[in-house]
Design a protein around this motif. Structure first.
Motif, mmCIF file in Angstrom:
data_model
loop_
_atom_site.group_PDB
_atom_site.id
_atom_site.type_symbol
_atom_site.label_atom_id
_atom_site.label_comp_id
_atom_site.label_asym_id
_atom_site.label_seq_id
_atom_site.Cartn_x
_atom_site.Cartn_y
_atom_site.Cartn_z
ATOM 1 N N ALA A 238 36.434 44.157 30.363
ATOM 2 C CA ALA A 238 37.487 45.156 30.598
ATOM 3 C C ALA A 238 37.010 46.224 31.576
ATOM 4 C CB ALA A 238 37.909 45.797 29.271
ATOM 5 N N ASN A 239 35.777 46.682 31.416
ATOM 6 C CA ASN A 239 35.254 47.714 32.319
ATOM 7 C C ASN A 239 34.935 47.166 33.702
ATOM 8 O OD1 ASN A 239 35.073 50.441 30.993
ATOM 9 N ND2 ASN A 239 34.270 49.132 29.385
ATOM 10 N N MET A 240 34.516 45.910 33.786
ATOM 11 C CA MET A 240 34.310 45.302 35.104
ATOM 12 C C MET A 240 35.636 45.170 35.862
ATOM 13 S SD MET A 240 31.363 44.694 36.387
ATOM 14 C CE MET A 240 32.079 43.762 37.766
ATOM 15 N N LEU A 241 36.702 44.807 35.161
ATOM 16 C CA LEU A 241 37.999 44.651 35.832
ATOM 17 C C LEU A 241 38.531 45.994 36.333
ATOM 18 C CD1 LEU A 241 39.771 42.024 33.527
ATOM 19 C CD2 LEU A 241 38.903 41.664 35.841
ATOM 20 N N SER A 242 38.414 47.028 35.506
ATOM 21 C CA SER A 242 38.967 48.325 35.921
ATOM 22 C C SER A 242 38.068 49.020 36.941
ATOM 23 C CB SER A 242 39.204 49.219 34.698
ATOM 24 O OG SER A 242 38.068 49.260 33.867
ATOM 25 N N LEU A 243 36.760 49.078 36.681
ATOM 26 C CA LEU A 243 35.852 49.726 37.626
ATOM 27 C C LEU A 243 35.776 48.923 38.929
ATOM 28 C CD1 LEU A 243 33.955 52.267 37.675
ATOM 29 C CD2 LEU A 243 32.082 50.703 37.148
ATOM 30 N N GLY A 244 35.842 47.589 38.809
ATOM 31 C CA GLY A 244 35.815 46.734 39.991
ATOM 32 C C GLY A 244 37.032 46.960 40.880
ATOM 33 N N THR A 245 38.208 47.127 40.260
ATOM 34 C CA THR A 245 39.414 47.427 41.042
ATOM 35 C C THR A 245 39.282 48.787 41.725
ATOM 36 O OG1 THR A 245 40.745 46.122 39.502
ATOM 37 C CG2 THR A 245 41.929 47.656 40.935
ATOM 38 N N PHE A 246 38.769 49.774 40.998
ATOM 39 C CA PHE A 246 38.539 51.112 41.559
ATOM 40 C C PHE A 246 37.604 51.014 42.775
ATOM 41 C CE2 PHE A 246 36.669 55.586 40.395
ATOM 42 C CZ PHE A 246 37.360 56.171 41.451
ATOM 43 N N ALA A 247 36.536 50.245 42.644
ATOM 44 C CA ALA A 247 35.571 50.097 43.747
ATOM 45 C C ALA A 247 36.234 49.434 44.962
ATOM 46 C CB ALA A 247 34.360 49.287 43.291
ATOM 47 N N LEU A 248 37.063 48.427 44.726
ATOM 48 C CA LEU A 248 37.760 47.762 45.845
ATOM 49 C C LEU A 248 38.752 48.715 46.516
ATOM 50 C CD1 LEU A 248 38.362 44.244 44.239
ATOM 51 C CD2 LEU A 248 36.909 44.719 46.239
ATOM 52 N N LEU A 249 39.467 49.500 45.702
ATOM 53 C CA LEU A 249 40.429 50.457 46.277
ATOM 54 C C LEU A 249 39.723 51.522 47.113
ATOM 55 C CD1 LEU A 249 42.856 50.912 43.235
ATOM 56 C CD2 LEU A 249 43.320 49.662 45.348
ATOM 57 N N GLN A 250 38.476 51.825 46.756
ATOM 58 C CA GLN A 250 37.696 52.815 47.507
ATOM 59 C C GLN A 250 36.983 52.193 48.701
ATOM 60 O OE1 GLN A 250 39.289 55.457 46.291
ATOM 61 N NE2 GLN A 250 37.392 56.600 46.541
ATOM 62 N N ASN A 251 37.066 50.873 48.813
ATOM 63 C CA ASN A 251 36.463 50.156 49.949
ATOM 64 C C ASN A 251 37.540 49.274 50.581
ATOM 65 O OD1 ASN A 251 33.221 50.416 49.919
ATOM 66 N ND2 ASN A 251 33.995 50.540 47.832
ATOM 67 N N PRO A 252 38.520 49.908 51.271
ATOM 68 C CA PRO A 252 39.704 49.169 51.722
ATOM 69 C C PRO A 252 39.406 47.969 52.618
ATOM 70 C CG PRO A 252 39.762 51.485 52.458
ATOM 71 C CD PRO A 252 38.607 51.345 51.535
ATOM 72 N N ALA A 253 38.342 48.038 53.420
ATOM 73 C CA ALA A 253 38.025 46.888 54.288
ATOM 74 C C ALA A 253 37.615 45.687 53.443
ATOM 75 C CB ALA A 253 36.910 47.261 55.271
ATOM 76 N N GLN A 254 36.876 45.930 52.361
ATOM 77 C CA GLN A 254 36.466 44.844 51.459
ATOM 78 C C GLN A 254 37.684 44.271 50.724
ATOM 79 O OE1 GLN A 254 33.061 43.734 51.113
ATOM 80 N NE2 GLN A 254 33.020 44.933 52.998
ATOM 81 N N LEU A 255 38.568 45.169 50.288
ATOM 82 C CA LEU A 255 39.786 44.738 49.594
ATOM 83 C C LEU A 255 40.651 43.891 50.524
ATOM 84 C CD1 LEU A 255 41.737 44.776 47.207
ATOM 85 C CD2 LEU A 255 42.543 47.019 47.968
#
Length: 399
Positions: A238-255
């Motif tokens: 659960a924490n990987m899914l939420s924190l992972g989404t947060f990290a992707l949103l903060q790294n738009p080129a990676q997303l």
């Protein structure tokens, strides 16, 4: 050269402002001084902090270091042994007795067979999120329900019971509860699992817990095993899914790269596991004097293993503080630990993350934070598993 030993005086209680994904600055600094530092446990007992990848990995594979709870020399009173079945805090042969019957139930093949069901669960969650409309809390709409439903079905926990134990596990894993609240949540979960084990003995169904009632494990042992599987299967993913989404949103080129190329999904999952390392630290106690990194770890001394700095070790990973979903050197990250205690459910976690991240980025191409990044509520550093408490997101045309 008589270089003095670097010491870490206390485990940091917070991260640098604006750096929610990076290990605390004191631990990164400790790693820069060398892979091992002196450390004093909160109870005043002397110990060691290991921050380097190679040393952490070597301790995890070394039988001279014990996982046994009662040997943890970290407070000024003796700790009791881990309860029956709670095999994370045990050594072989007890550890093997509990882990072995589970191994065949969490194989790569078995987890792949679950993929279709996980896809359906994920679709149902995203359908509901879309119907309700933006904004949404990604933690409650997506990150928690997916692994919760999966682990409930695997263990045979009636889905209508999920709310109560989800709350209890949050209480004893979230790092923000008093001792009284922790004990109450733990006790309530134990009582619930005792009833569940008795029900499976009386009327076995098609699930892991019912299969285990056919072994020589006692009810007490099955209760402990269930607690480990439930807490590990729900909270970490659960924490990987939420924190992972947060990290992707903060790294738009990676997303954007992930959205454009489904072939990057597996690599993105491994890189997020390395980069975020939500299970941050574990401990081991030396059973005899051990030479390690130029220091002598005395028998009976407990060392803290810093997984998140090991997974950011520049001697192991190129540009370790950069999230790079095309990274080639993620193999061997320690997000699932290493050695005999390597995470039993890692293949399940991987399948859940591959399915869920892929579905999320495909379904919501305009997904973005609904609040400024600094307003996202983070779990405290005292939590066993790091993550976010809530992640408000929105999508669609910007008004």
């Amino acid at each position: 050269m008589g270089e003095s030993l670097h010491t870490v005086t206390a485990l940091p209680t917070e991260r640098q402002p604006g750096c929610p994904f990076d290990p605390p600055a004191e631990l990164i600094d400790a790693r820069q001084h060398g892979p091992i530092s002196g450390y004093t446990h909160p109870g005043g007992k002397p110990g060691w902090m290991i921050t380097g990848y190679d040393l952490v990995r070597s301790v995890l594979a070394d039988p001279r270091f014990s996982s046994r709870k009662e040997l943890m020399n970290v407070v000024d009173f003796e700790l009791p042994p881990a309860p029956p079945g709670e095999f994370l805090l045990m050594d072989d042969p007890q550890h093997r007795r509990y882990r072995k019957p589970l191994m065949g139930r969490f194989t790569v093949r078995r987890m792949r067979l679950l993929t279709e069901r996980i896809e359906q669960i994920t679709t149902d969650c995203l359908d509901a999120m879309e119907r309700t409309g933006p904004p949404a809390d990604l933690v409650t709409a997506f990150a928690k329900p997916i692994p919760t439903i999966v682990i409930c079905e695997l263990l045979g926990v009636p889905y209508q019971d999920r709310g109560s134990f989800q709350e209890q596990i949050d209480t004893f894993m979230g790092g923000a509860s008093s001792d009284e609240e922790l004990i109450a949540a733990y006790t309530a979960t134990q009582e619930y699992l005792a009833k569940l084990v008795a029900a499976k003995r009386a009327n076995p169904t098609d699930d892991v817990l019912s299969e285990l009632t056919d072994s020589d494990l006692t009810d007490e042992e099955l209760k402990g095993i269930s607690l480990v599987l439930l807490a590990a299967g729900f909270d970490t993913t659960a924490n990987m899914l939420s924190l992972g989404t947060f990290a992707l949103l903060q790294n738009p080129a990676q997303l954007a790269a992930l959205r454009a190329d489904p072939a990057l999904t597996d690599g993105a999952v491994e890189e997020l596991l390395r980069y975020l390392s939500v299970a941050k630290t574990f401990m081991r106690t030396a059973l005899e004097d051990v030479e390690l990194g130029g220091q002598t770890i005395k028998a009976g001394t407990t060392v803290v293993l810093s997984y998140h700095t090991a997974n950011r070790d520049p001697e192991r990973f190129t540009d370790p503080h950069v999230l790079d979903i095309r990274r080639q050197d993620t193999g061997g990250h320690l997000a699932f630990s290493h050695g005999i205690h390597q995470c039993l459910g890692q293949q399940l976690a991987r399948v859940e993350m591959r399915v869920a991240f892929r579905a999320l980025v495909d379904r919501f191409p305009t997904l973005r934070l609904a609040v400024p990044a600094e307003e996202v509520g983070l779990r405290p550093e005292t939590a066993d598993i790091y993550g976010v408490k809530s992640l408000p997101v929105t999508w669609g045309e910007e008004s």
